[in-house]
Design a protein around this motif. Structure first.
Motif, PDB file in Angstrom:
ATOM      1  N   TYR A  18     -28.844  31.033   2.175  1.00  0.00           N
ATOM      2  CA  TYR A  18     -27.756  31.733   1.451  1.00  0.00           C
ATOM      3  C   TYR A  18     -28.182  33.237   1.030  1.00  0.00           C
ATOM      4  O   TYR A  18     -27.481  34.081   1.304  1.00  0.00           O
ATOM      5  CB  TYR A  18     -27.218  31.058   0.386  1.00  0.00           C
ATOM      6  N   LEU A  19     -29.382  33.236   0.498  1.00  0.00           N
ATOM      7  CA  LEU A  19     -29.745  34.553  -0.215  1.00  0.00           C
ATOM      8  C   LEU A  19     -29.857  35.540   0.882  1.00  0.00           C
ATOM      9  O   LEU A  19     -29.618  36.817   0.989  1.00  0.00           O
ATOM     10  CB  LEU A  19     -30.997  34.374  -0.694  1.00  0.00           C
TER      11      LEU A  19
ATOM     12  N   VAL B  14     -29.678  24.502   7.593  1.00  0.00           N
ATOM     13  CA  VAL B  14     -29.475  25.740   7.822  1.00  0.00           C
ATOM     14  C   VAL B  14     -28.027  25.686   8.317  1.00  0.00           C
ATOM     15  O   VAL B  14     -27.213  26.592   7.886  1.00  0.00           O
ATOM     16  CB  VAL B  14     -30.125  25.913   9.167  1.00  0.00           C
ATOM     17  N   VAL B  15     -27.230  24.711   8.856  1.00  0.00           N
ATOM     18  CA  VAL B  15     -25.783  24.719   9.093  1.00  0.00           C
ATOM     19  C   VAL B  15     -25.172  24.898   7.600  1.00  0.00           C
ATOM     20  O   VAL B  15     -24.136  25.609   7.717  1.00  0.00           O
ATOM     21  CB  VAL B  15     -25.402  23.207   9.617  1.00  0.00           C
ATOM     22  N   VAL B  16     -25.546  24.033   6.631  1.00  0.00           N
ATOM     23  CA  VAL B  16     -24.827  24.365   5.325  1.00  0.00           C
ATOM     24  C   VAL B  16     -24.945  25.593   5.078  1.00  0.00           C
ATOM     25  O   VAL B  16     -23.916  26.435   4.319  1.00  0.00           O
ATOM     26  CB  VAL B  16     -25.404  23.296   4.242  1.00  0.00           C
ATOM     27  N   GLY B  17     -26.077  26.274   4.909  1.00  0.00           N
ATOM     28  CA  GLY B  17     -26.259  27.702   4.530  1.00  0.00           C
ATOM     29  C   GLY B  17     -25.460  28.605   5.446  1.00  0.00           C
ATOM     30  O   GLY B  17     -24.796  29.466   5.194  1.00  0.00           O
ATOM     31  N   TRP B  18     -25.335  28.155   6.690  1.00  0.00           N
ATOM     32  CA  TRP B  18     -24.657  29.233   7.697  1.00  0.00           C
ATOM     33  C   TRP B  18     -23.132  29.019   7.114  1.00  0.00           C
ATOM     34  O   TRP B  18     -22.275  30.062   7.212  1.00  0.00           O
ATOM     35  CB  TRP B  18     -24.917  28.940   9.280  1.00  0.00           C
ATOM     36  N   VAL B  19     -22.547  27.823   7.056  1.00  0.00           N
ATOM     37  CA  VAL B  19     -21.025  27.526   6.438  1.00  0.00           C
ATOM     38  C   VAL B  19     -20.833  28.592   5.643  1.00  0.00           C
ATOM     39  O   VAL B  19     -19.762  28.952   5.364  1.00  0.00           O
ATOM     40  CB  VAL B  19     -20.718  26.161   6.532  1.00  0.00           C
ATOM     41  N   ALA B  20     -21.807  28.238   4.418  1.00  0.00           N
ATOM     42  CA  ALA B  20     -21.582  28.955   3.223  1.00  0.00           C
ATOM     43  C   ALA B  20     -21.617  30.410   3.280  1.00  0.00           C
ATOM     44  O   ALA B  20     -20.641  31.297   2.906  1.00  0.00           O
ATOM     45  CB  ALA B  20     -22.832  28.843   2.230  1.00  0.00           C
TER      46      ALA B  20
ATOM     47  N   LEU C 154     -20.254  20.165   2.037  1.00  0.00           N
ATOM     48  CA  LEU C 154     -21.439  19.965   3.126  1.00  0.00           C
ATOM     49  C   LEU C 154     -22.771  19.825   2.273  1.00  0.00           C
ATOM     50  O   LEU C 154     -23.565  18.932   2.656  1.00  0.00           O
ATOM     51  CB  LEU C 154     -21.390  20.843   4.197  1.00  0.00           C
ATOM     52  N   ALA C 155     -22.953  20.572   1.231  1.00  0.00           N
ATOM     53  CA  ALA C 155     -24.156  20.554   0.586  1.00  0.00           C
ATOM     54  C   ALA C 155     -24.594  19.332  -0.185  1.00  0.00           C
ATOM     55  O   ALA C 155     -25.265  18.743  -0.271  1.00  0.00           O
ATOM     56  CB  ALA C 155     -24.297  21.668  -0.432  1.00  0.00           C
ATOM     57  N   ALA C 156     -23.366  18.869  -0.985  1.00  0.00           N
ATOM     58  CA  ALA C 156     -23.199  17.499  -1.587  1.00  0.00           C
ATOM     59  C   ALA C 156     -23.543  16.451  -0.558  1.00  0.00           C
ATOM     60  O   ALA C 156     -24.380  15.499  -0.883  1.00  0.00           O
ATOM     61  CB  ALA C 156     -21.861  17.332  -2.224  1.00  0.00           C
ATOM     62  N   ALA C 157     -22.643  16.325   0.601  1.00  0.00           N
ATOM     63  CA  ALA C 157     -23.286  15.650   1.768  1.00  0.00           C
ATOM     64  C   ALA C 157     -24.746  15.426   2.017  1.00  0.00           C
ATOM     65  O   ALA C 157     -25.154  14.430   2.308  1.00  0.00           O
ATOM     66  CB  ALA C 157     -22.273  15.767   2.915  1.00  0.00           C
TER      67      ALA C 157
END
Lengths: 351, 119, 187
Positions: A18-19, B14-20, C154-157
Motif C-alpha cells: 500500500y505504501l 500482494v494481491v490485496v495490496g494491489w487491489v487496494a 480481502l484484507a479481512a479474508a
C-alpha cells in the motif's frame, strides 16, 4: 514460531504494498508539471506546462511571468474605456470623429468584422453601448433592473444605422462603442500560447477562467479537459470531458455575469438584434482549432439560442455542446463522438 | 506448514495490496486542496479533514470550507461573489477563484483528474 | 445422506464421517450466524475449518459433502434458505471449494506445491470472499461505490483465513494424536 512470523509478514507486506503504490501525498505534484496562476483581463488565468525535464521549471515560470506581462499590456490596449488604445478610439468616436485604427489593432478589427458577417450579426463587436447600458462592463456591482425599453430601442436604432468596419478608417459612427469582449480573450489566450511555444514550451494549457487553448500533450497522454455544468449541484459539477491536442475550448454561458429581476435572469451575453440577453440556452461550448474562432463562435451560437445547430453549420463549427434552458443537452455528431458525458442530463436528439 | 504456504500467503497479500492500490488510484475526486494568494501557493490541506479556514486576501477576509473531499468559498468581501457562486469543488484540477480578493483554491490529486476545467 | 428406513443399506465409513463432520460444521455455521458482525460481509468463517479437516483427512469427496451440507442445512436452520444471504453463502462456499480442490489436486500432483492447512485456508477464504463479492456486486447491489470495500474485505479474508488455517492445523494435530491413542474414537 513460523506461523506467527508469516502472519506478521503478511500484514507487513500488505502495508508495504500500500505504501509503495499509494497516491502521491497532498501537494506532491508531478515533477514535470508547472502550474502558475494569476489574474489578468478581469479573470483568473491558470497556465499548465508539461516540462521535458524537471530542470526547466524556473525557465517555464519565467515564461509564464512574460505571458502575464503581455496579457496586462493586451488588456490595457483593448479595454473599451479608459486611456488604452481602444479606449482612445472609442472616445474619438463618441466625439463624432473618424478614427484610424492603428496597424497592430487592424487584424482583430478585421476578424471581428468578418465574424459579424459570417454570423449574420449574432456576433457584433460594436455593441459596447449596449453592454454599457446593461452595466455588464463594470468589474464589480452592476445594475439589478433591466434598462428601460426606450433606452434599449435608441441604442438598437443607432446600431442598425452604424457602418460596418472595412478598413483602417472607421466613422463617423454615433453611438458605436467597440467592445471586443467576445473575441479578445480568444486572441489573447492564443497569443499567450504562441509566446509559450516560442519560449520552448510546446506542451501546455492556457486557461483563462474556463476558456482555454491547449497545445501538445501531457507526456504520453493527451490533456484532459472537463466542461463545467452551467448549473452545478453537489453531485453534478461537470458536464462532459474531452481529450484535446492543439485545440481551443471556449464556453459562453449565462452564469458568468448576471442579475435576477422579478425571477428572470439577465445575463451578459446580449443579442445585438433585440438588445436583450440572448435566450434559449444556458451554455455553449465550442472546440475548434483557433482560439479566436472558438471565442467568437461560442458567442454567436449562444445568441442563436434554439437555432444553434443551423448557426453551427453556417460557421463550420462541428464540435459543439450546448445546455438548453430546461437543462437538457444538445450535441453535434462530432461532439457526441469525442466527449465523455459526465452529468446524466438528457440528450435532446437533433431534429 | 510448507514453503508453498509461505509463497501463497505472500502472493495473496500482494494481491490485496494491489487491489487496494487500484482502488485508491481509481478515485476521481481530489485528495487535497491548495490555497493561493496572488498566485502564490500559501497552503495545502487534506480535503477529507473538515476545516473552516479564514484567509486574508487583498481586500479582506475570505472564509473557505473544506469537508467530505470538497472545498468552497463561503464568505468573501468581494461584491460579485463569483467565488461563492462557483460552489463546491471536488474533482482534481478544479479551481475556484476570487479575482478581486486575489485568492483561489485548486483541488489536487486523483488519477482521473482533469488538466483543465472549461466553463 | 437420508436412508430409506426399511433398507438393508448400511452407512459406510464415508457416510459416518460426513455426517459427523457436517454436524460440527453446521453447528459452527449456526453459531457464527448468531453473532452480529461489526462490518457487514465480514465473518471469521470458522466453519471452513471443518471443510479443511475433511479435505486433508478424507479427500475431496468428503469435503464436498461437508461443505454442501453445511451451507444447505445451515441456511435452513438459520432461516436464510433461498434468501440473498443464502446465495452469497452458497457462492462463497462453491468458490472456496473449487479453489480448495484445485490447490489440493495440484499439491498431490506436484509435491513442491503442496500446501498445508494454513495455505489452503487462506486461499479458500480469499476465494470465498471474492466469489461472494462478485455476486453481491453484480446481482444485488450494482453500485460502483461498493468496490471501495473490496480491499478491506480481502484484507479481512486474508487475516481470518490465516486464523482458521492455524486452527485447522491444531485440530488436525490433535486428531492425529487422538488416533494414536488406542481408546480414541474419532471420525
Amino acid at each position: 514460531m513460523l506461523l506467527r512470523r508469516i502472519l506478521f509478514g503478511g500484514v507487513a507486506l500488505v502495508l508495504l504494498t500500500y505504501l509503495l503504490f499509494r497516491p502521491p501525498p497532498p501537494g506532491g505534484d508531478d515533477q514535470q508539471l508547472v502550474q502558475e496562476q494569476f489574474a489578468a483581463m478581469g479573470t483568473w488565468f491558470t497556465v499548465s506546462i508539461w516540462l521535458d525535464a524537471p530542470e526547466e521549471r524556473a525557465a517555464a515560470q519565467e515564461a509564464v511571468r512574460d505571458v502575464e506581462r503581455a496579457l496586462h499590456a493586451y488588456t490595457r490596449r483593448w479595454q473599451p474605456e479608459g486611456e488604452g488604445a481602444l479606449g482612445t478610439l472609442n472616445a474619438q468616436l463618441a466625439e463624432g470623429a473618424v478614427i484610424d485604427v492603428p496597424e497592430d489593432m487592424q487584424p482583430l478589427f478585421a476578424q471581428a468584422a468578418q465574424w459579424r458577417a459570417r454570423s449574420g450579426g449574432a456576433f457584433d463587436a460594436r455593441v459596447g453601448s449596449l453592454v454599457e447600458l446593461w452595466g455588464f462592463h463594470l468589474e464589480e456591482a452592476f445594475r439589478d433592473t433591466p434598462p428601460p425599453e426606450a433606452a434599449v430601442r435608441r441604442v438598437r436604432e443607432r446600431l442598425a444605422k452604424a457602418p460596418a468596419y472595412d478598413g483602417p478608417r472607421y466613422g463617423p459612427a454615433p453611438g458605436v462603442i467597440w467592445n471586443f469582449g467576445a473575441i479578445a480573450k480568444g486572441d489573447a489566450v492564443t497569443q499567450a500560447s504562441d509566446r509559450l511555444e516560442t519560449a520552448g514550451f510546446g506542451n501546455h494549457i492556457v486557461n483563462a477562467g474556463g476558456d482555454l487553448v491547449v497545445r501538445g500533450s501531457r507526456s504520453d497522454r493527451a490533456w484532459r479537459i472537463a466542461v463545467r455544468h452551467p448549473r452545478p449541484s453537489a453531485t453534478q459539477q461537470l458536464l462532459a470531458a474531452i481529450e484535446v491536442e492543439d485545440e481551443a475550448v471556449f464556453t459562453s454561458g449565462d452564469y458568468e455575469r448576471w442579475f435576477t429581476h422579478e425571477e428572470t435572469r439577465y445575463h451578459h451575453i446580449l443579442n445585438p438584434d433585440s438588445g436583450q440577453p440572448a435566450r434559449g440556452l444556458q451554455s455553449v461550448t465550442v472546440v475548434t482549432d483557433s482560439g479566436i474562432d472558438a471565442d467568437a463562435a461560442s458567442t454567436a451560437l449562444f445568441v442563436a439560442g434554439d437555432a444553434w445547430r443551423q448557426m453551427a453549420r453556417q460557421l463550420d463549427m462541428d464540435t459543439v455542446v450546448v445546455v438548453y434552458d430546461d437543462g437538457t443537452l444538445g450535441m453535434t455528431e462530432a461532439a457526441r463522438a469525442r466527449f465523455n458525458r459526465i452529468a446524466d442530463a438528457e440528450l435532446r436528439p437533433a431534429p | 506448514m510448507t514453503r508453498a504456504d509461505v509463497v501463497v500467503i505472500l502472493l495473496l497479500a500482494v494481491v490485496v495490496g494491489w487491489v487496494a492500490m487500484a482502488q485508491w488510484q481509481g478515485r476521481s475526486t481530489a485528495t487535497a486542496v491548495a490555497i493561493y494568494r496572488g498566485g502564490e501557493r500559501i497552503a495545502v490541506h487534506d480535503v477529507q479533514q473538515r476545516q473552516r479556514l479564514t484567509v486574508e486576501g487583498r481586500i479582506g477576509t475570505a472564509h473557505i470550507h473544506i469537508e467530505d473531499g470538497r472545498a468552497r468559498f463561503v464568505q468573501s468581501p468581494c461584491q460579485r461573489k463569483v467565488c461563492i457562486h462557483m460552489g463546491w469543488q471536488q474533482y482534481g484540477g478544479a479551481v475556484a477563484a476570487c479575482v478581486p480578493n486575489g485568492l483561489s483554491l485548486q483541488m489536487l490529486g486523483g488519477s482521473t483528474t482533469f488538466d483543465g476545467i472549461a466553463s | 445422506m437420508a436412508l430409506p428406513a426399511d433398507s438393508d443399506y448400511r452407512p459406510d465409513a464415508l457416510d459416518r464421517r460426513v455426517a459427523g463432520l457436517a454436524a460440527v460444521a453446521i453447528a459452527i455455521h449456526v453459531l457464527e450466524a448468531g453473532f452480529p458482525s461489526p462490518v457487514p460481509g465480514i465473518k471469521p468463517g470458522l466453519a471452513n475449518v471443518v471443510t479443511l479437516v475433511a479435505l486433508l483427512r478424507h479427500g475431496v469427496a468428503c469435503a464436498a459433502w461437508v461443505a454442501g451440507l453445511r451451507v444447505l442445512v445451515g441456511s435452513l436452520l438459520v432461516g436464510s434458505f433461498l434468501t440473498p444471504t443464502f446465495w452469497l453463502s452458497a457462492t462463497g462456499a462453491v468458490s472456496a471449494f473449487v479453489v480448495l480442490a484445485a490447490a489440493y489436486a495440484v499439491g498431490r500432483a506436484v509435491p513442491a506445491l503442496r500446501l498445508s492447512a494454513v495455505g489452503l485456508s487462506v486461499l479458500a477464504a480469499m476465494a470465498h470472499m471474492t466469489g461472494q463479492f462478485m455476486v453481491a456486486w453484480t446481482v444485488f447491489l450494482p453500485h460502483a461505490g461498493l468496490t471501495v470495500l473490496l480491499p478491506v474485505l480481502l484484507a479481512a479474508a486474508l487475516v481470518f483465513g490465516l486464523a482458521s488455517g492455524l486452527v485447522a492445523l491444531r485440530v488436525l494435530d490433535r486428531m492425529q494424536r487422538l488416533e494414536r491413542a488406542p481408546e480414541a474414537g474419532g471420525y
